[in-house]
Scaffold this active site. Sequence first.
Site, PDB file in Angstrom:
ATOM      1  N   PHE A   3       0.820  -1.218   0.000  1.00  0.00           N
ATOM      2  CA  PHE A   3       0.000   0.000   0.000  1.00  0.00           C
ATOM      3  C   PHE A   3       0.845   1.253   0.000  1.00  0.00           C
ATOM      4  CE2 PHE A   3       0.310  -0.837   4.702  1.00  0.00           C
ATOM      5  CZ  PHE A   3       0.923   0.336   5.079  1.00  0.00           C
TER       6      PHE A   3
ATOM      7  N   SER B 153      -0.646   2.409  12.148  1.00  0.00           N
ATOM      8  CA  SER B 153       0.720   1.944  11.946  1.00  0.00           C
ATOM      9  C   SER B 153       1.551   2.525  13.088  1.00  0.00           C
ATOM     10  CB  SER B 153       1.267   2.439  10.610  1.00  0.00           C
ATOM     11  OG  SER B 153       0.577   1.838   9.533  1.00  0.00           O
TER      12      SER B 153
ATOM     13  N   HIS C  63       6.625  -7.488  12.210  1.00  0.00           N
ATOM     14  CA  HIS C  63       6.641  -6.740  10.937  1.00  0.00           C
ATOM     15  C   HIS C  63       5.312  -6.092  10.601  1.00  0.00           C
ATOM     16  CE1 HIS C  63       4.224  -9.718   8.945  1.00  0.00           C
ATOM     17  NE2 HIS C  63       4.438  -9.227   7.760  1.00  0.00           N
TER      18      HIS C  63
END
Length: 455
Positions: free
Chosen positions: A181, A359, A378
Site C-alpha cells: 500500500f 501503523s 513486521h
Amino acid sequence: MRVPGRFYLSQELMGTLEEGAVTQLANIATLPGICKNSLAMPDIHWGYGFPIGGVGAFTMDEGVISPGGVGFDINCGVRLVATPLHRSDLKEVKTVLQQLYDIVPTGVGTKSCITASDRDLNRIMTEGARWTVDEGYGTERDLLWCEEQGCMEGADISHVSQKARKRGRPQCGTLGSGNHFLEIQCVEEIFDPEAAQAFGIEEGQICIMIHCGSRGLGHQVCTDHLKILEDASKKYHIPLADKQLACAPLKSPEGEAYLSAMACAANYAWANRQMITHLTREVFSRAFSLCAEEMPLVYDVTHNVAKIEEHMVDGKRTMLCVHRKGATRAFGPGTHDLPPGCDTIGQPVIIPGSMGSSSYLLKGTQGAMEKTFGSTCHGAGRVLSRSQAKKMATGESIQETLARNGITVLAPSGGSIAEEAPNAYKPSGEVVKVVHEAGISARVARLNPIGVIKG
DNA sequence: ATGTGC
C-alpha cells in the site's frame, strides 16, 4: 528439534495462533546450525516453509540458508516519508490521493513509467536505492536514513535468471498488489518524545507510508533458487522436516548463489521504494509546493531478508546468518548501521497496520539484541485467508465503513479491498503491545491512515 | 507475495 522454538504472544492473541505455524516454528529448529532458538513474533502466521513472523539465526560453519526463511517477496519492506504539513493543512485528501493513484502504478502485472534498460537493471541490482538517487530521483540524505543505506553487499547479477530480469525491467517504480500500500497518514500519538525528535516526527504531522517489495523479479529469484536448493538439500544430505525448507549450507556454491541473487532482489526493492518516494514527492511538490528536502525519509526497513550479522552468543561475538521472514530488524543503541544522531536511541522500526488501522513507529532495543538477534514483528499478520476475507464482506461495503471513519480508499478493484479487510488481520496495536512489553522494541509514535492506495 | 492455479 536441535534447539527450542520460542514465540512472543499475549493471551489476547492466543486464539490467532495456527497449529501449522507452530509446526513450522518447530521445523526451523531442526535445521543444521540453528543458533539458540527458532523464534516467532506475535504476528506469526502460516507461510511457505518458515512461518511469517519467523526468525532463524544460523552459524556460518554449520548453518544453512533457506529461501523459505526469506519469502517470495524478497525485501518486502516499508518506508515512512515525513512532510512539513499538519493535519489541518490537508482538508481535502481525495484530490491528492487521486493524483498519487494516477502516478504510482498499482496492482498485479503493472508497468512502471520508466522501463529500465539492461544496463540500468545491472546497477539497480548491485546498487539499490543509490541507482535511483543517481538518476535524480531522490537525495543523498535518503540513503542515510535507509537500512543498509538501501544497498546490500554481495549482489552478483550472474545468479539472476533472464526470466527474472525480464519480469523486473518494466516494474521498478510500481506498488504491486496484496497487502502492499501507499498511505497518507497522520501522527496521532507520541509515546517517546526524545526518539520522535531524533526521527523527525511530531504530533499532528502528515506522513506517507510506502509498503512494497521486489515485484516479479524477487518472486522469480525465489522460484529459481528454490529449485536449485531442493536438489542441494539432497546433495548435502540435509534432512528436511518439510520440503518447503529447501536449503543449502551457507558455505556451499548453491547457498552462496542464492544469497547473492537474494541481494540483487533486495537492492531492486530498495530502488523500487526510492522511485515510488520520488513519484510521491512529485505529487506533493505540485499540490503543496514542497521540495524533496522538505519531505525527508524517516526510515526504510526490510522485513523479508536474510543477513550476515555479528551477534553475541554465550558471551562471544559470532557471525550468523539471520533469516527474518515477516520480521523487522530492531537494532538497539550502540549497534552499527544506525542513522545519523541515533547512536544512543536505536534504529527506527516501521510497523504497518492493516488497511484502516494504526501503523507504528518503534525503536530498536538492547532487549532485541539479547533475545531475538535484533528482531521484532513486521505488521499485523493475517488471521483470515484471502478467500475467507472475500466471503466476509464486499470491497464496496468496507470502503463505505472506512469512509465513515474519515479514511478514503482507492484500489484497482473491490476484490483487492475485500482481501485486505481490516478484520482479516490481527489488531496491530495488540501485536505492537507484545513486542513493546517483551522489550524487543519500544513504541515511539502511532500513525493513523487518512488516505489509502491499495495494490 | 506473484505475468495468482498440476
